[in-house]
Write a protein that holds these residues in place. Structure first.
Motif, PDB file in Angstrom:
ATOM      1  N   LEU A 192       2.910  -4.902 -47.172  1.00  0.00           N
ATOM      2  CA  LEU A 192       2.537  -3.711 -47.322  1.00  0.00           C
ATOM      3  C   LEU A 192       2.979  -2.775 -46.261  1.00  0.00           C
ATOM      4  CD1 LEU A 192      -1.305  -4.303 -48.568  1.00  0.00           C
ATOM      5  CD2 LEU A 192       0.691  -3.767 -49.879  1.00  0.00           C
ATOM      6  N   THR A 193       3.745  -3.423 -45.410  1.00  0.00           N
ATOM      7  CA  THR A 193       4.139  -2.724 -44.301  1.00  0.00           C
ATOM      8  C   THR A 193       6.023  -2.604 -44.351  1.00  0.00           C
ATOM      9  OG1 THR A 193       4.621  -4.122 -42.439  1.00  0.00           O
ATOM     10  CG2 THR A 193       2.242  -3.152 -42.666  1.00  0.00           C
ATOM     11  N   THR A 194       6.476  -1.500 -43.677  1.00  0.00           N
ATOM     12  CA  THR A 194       7.794  -1.575 -43.493  1.00  0.00           C
ATOM     13  C   THR A 194       8.287  -2.243 -42.370  1.00  0.00           C
ATOM     14  OG1 THR A 194       7.840   0.755 -42.936  1.00  0.00           O
ATOM     15  CG2 THR A 194       8.084   0.298 -45.281  1.00  0.00           C
ATOM     16  N   ASN A 284      13.849   4.117 -37.480  1.00  0.00           N
ATOM     17  CA  ASN A 284      12.507   4.178 -38.135  1.00  0.00           C
ATOM     18  C   ASN A 284      12.318   5.752 -38.201  1.00  0.00           C
ATOM     19  OD1 ASN A 284      10.903   1.642 -38.302  1.00  0.00           O
ATOM     20  ND2 ASN A 284      12.068   1.379 -36.415  1.00  0.00           N
ATOM     21  N   TYR A 285      12.250   6.141 -39.292  1.00  0.00           N
ATOM     22  CA  TYR A 285      11.973   7.687 -39.474  1.00  0.00           C
ATOM     23  C   TYR A 285      10.577   7.978 -39.743  1.00  0.00           C
ATOM     24  CZ  TYR A 285      17.172   8.222 -40.221  1.00  0.00           C
ATOM     25  OH  TYR A 285      18.510   8.421 -39.984  1.00  0.00           O
ATOM     26  N   TRP A 286       9.834   7.164 -40.127  1.00  0.00           N
ATOM     27  CA  TRP A 286       8.363   7.408 -40.005  1.00  0.00           C
ATOM     28  C   TRP A 286       7.979   6.025 -39.714  1.00  0.00           C
ATOM     29  CZ3 TRP A 286       5.879  11.660 -41.987  1.00  0.00           C
ATOM     30  CH2 TRP A 286       6.779  12.807 -42.760  1.00  0.00           C
ATOM     31  N   PHE A 287       6.638   6.082 -39.125  1.00  0.00           N
ATOM     32  CA  PHE A 287       5.737   4.948 -38.571  1.00  0.00           C
ATOM     33  C   PHE A 287       4.536   5.140 -39.519  1.00  0.00           C
ATOM     34  CE2 PHE A 287       7.839   4.168 -34.599  1.00  0.00           C
ATOM     35  CZ  PHE A 287       8.439   2.929 -35.101  1.00  0.00           C
ATOM     36  N   TRP A 288       3.942   4.112 -40.134  1.00  0.00           N
ATOM     37  CA  TRP A 288       2.467   4.271 -40.625  1.00  0.00           C
ATOM     38  C   TRP A 288       2.059   2.725 -40.934  1.00  0.00           C
ATOM     39  CZ3 TRP A 288       0.507   5.293 -46.009  1.00  0.00           C
ATOM     40  CH2 TRP A 288      -0.863   5.269 -46.247  1.00  0.00           C
ATOM     41  N   THR A 289       1.001   2.363 -40.268  1.00  0.00           N
ATOM     42  CA  THR A 289       0.893   0.814 -40.343  1.00  0.00           C
ATOM     43  C   THR A 289      -0.304   0.548 -41.525  1.00  0.00           C
ATOM     44  OG1 THR A 289       1.192   0.556 -38.076  1.00  0.00           O
ATOM     45  CG2 THR A 289      -0.095  -1.393 -39.274  1.00  0.00           C
TER      46      THR A 289
END
Length: 402
Positions: A192-194, A284-289
């Protein structure tokens, strides 16, 4: 409906195709495997979720070809208390029978074998129950390993191993939020994460006489590459009226050192390109956990990296956060500025620009939820007297928290 799937194209060059196990690309009739090019199907349009009460939510149906032959838990039993079920053995028998039938008919075949026992809730047959030191998950992995071995042995017994391409992989990293499941080793977070723990999977290619054994390649590849590679092996041609995302990786399977270091991998979460990898670099262009607060993350148990793990979606498109995954597979030490950063981004930036310029927007099929389209009365339910009352349709916008 506009997508063309691998079995549709393989059929054009004489192949017979079967899927066994988890489909999960649509449970309505028009999306089921036999509507998308497969000749045979044994398994489910969903995973083995449940058990449900058949009132608020119907138990998941199991299909044989285009008709339901029962439901998980009520007909195809899984003891959720103990984790015992014989379903994996049924999937194995179905696979062996399909291989034998196509061999007898001298028909080229494509078997898509997708057991789901290692997906929560884990289960294993009596032969493997409580046999591992990793609990139910370990039992399920042990049985899957055994079943793969039996399938490979069947190919050898039929003396078709030198004419059969086998590829083993998974669809995502381990679900680390399940405390008794898999482990992603040095990689950050999980399913569920990148982050790498969510996106990296094991992959093993097997073709005696063609692919040398015991070799390791560092070629970046994705499951989409299997589409193009399989077509190439079968002598089929991909459609020329669309962009094909996958590339033929057969050259690197035959020669593990023949690596294309300029092949990118794009990391998506929903419609957002979160990151891109080129060679050993990941930008990484975005972070969201995940949503939440504080320094704890259920998708990343025991891990915390400030400004890398986030509870909010953080935009870094103006200055992507760069990691060198060869030196830093755990994504702990961002590379800031300097010549290394600049050199890497000079390579990565144009790749991203070209990728986004070629994108064709699609309509998300999971935008709306409607209780009426659950598995109340699948095809074949009337033949086994297991149709359930269908509630009135009431579509609403879905809410997907992560």
């Amino acid at each position: 409906e506009t997508e063309i799937l691998l079995p549709e194209l393989l059929k054009e060059v004489g192949y017979k195709s079967k899927i066994i196990g988890k489909w999960h690309l649509g449970h309505q009739v028009q999306y089921l495997p036999l509507s998308r090019g497969f000749d045979e199907f044994f398994g489910s349009g969903n995973c083995h979720f449940g058990p449900y009460n058949d009132v608020n939510k119907p138990n998941i149906p199991v299909y044989k070809n285009d008709k339901m032959v029962g439901r998980y838990y009520t007909n195809f039993t899984i003891n959720k208390g103990t984790g015992q079920s014989e379903i994996s053995q049924i999937f194995l028998r179905e696979g062996l029978e399909f291989i034998e039938a196509q061999h007898s008919a001298d028909t080229p075949f494509f078997l898509y074998w997708t057991p789901d026992a290692t997906h929560d809730p884990y289960y294993a047959s009596s032969q493997f129950y409580k046999k591992s030191i990793r609990g139910r998950y370990g039992d399920a992995v042990m049985e899957m390993d055994y079943a793969v071995g039996v399938i490979l042995q069947k190919l050898k017994d039929l003396e078709i191993q030198n004419n059969t391409f086998v590829f083993f992989t998974s669809d995502n990293g381990a679900a680390t939020y399940r405390k008794t499941g898999g482990n992603n080793g040095p990689f950050l977070c999980g399913k569920l994460t990148t982050y790498e723990g969510g996106m990296r999977e094991p992959a093993v290619a097997w073709w005696p006489g063609t692919i040398p054994g015991g070799k390791v390649t560092h070629q970046l590849a994705s499951l989409m590459d299997l589409f193009t590679t399989s077509l190439s092996i079968a002598g089929a041609t991909p459609p020329d009226d669309r962009i094909i995302d996958g590339s033929d990786i057969m050259h690197v399977l035959v020669n593990s050192s023949d690596v294309d270091v300029e092949k990118p991998i794009f990391y998506y979460r929903g419609n957002e390109m979160m990151a891109v990898r080129l060679g050993s670099y990941k930008a990484n262009y975005w972070f969201w956990t995940e949503k939440g607060s504080g320094n704890k993350f259920s998708f990343c148990p025991g891990q915390y990296i400030e400004n890398v793990l986030t509870h909010e979606k953080v935009n870094h498109t103006a200055e992507p956060v760069l990691f060198h995954l060869g030196r830093d597979p755990g994504e702990k030490y961002p590379i800031y500025h300097g010549s290394e950063y600049q050199d890497a981004m000079k390579r990565i930036g144009p790749v991203v620009e070209e990728h986004k310029a070629r994108l064709v927007p699609g309509y998300p099929s999971l935008n709306h939820c409607d209780n009426a389209i659950q598995n109340w009365a699948p095809p074949g339910c009337e033949e086994i007297d297991y149709c359930l009352p269908v509630p009135a349709s009431d579509p609403k916008l879905c809410v997907w928290s992560n």
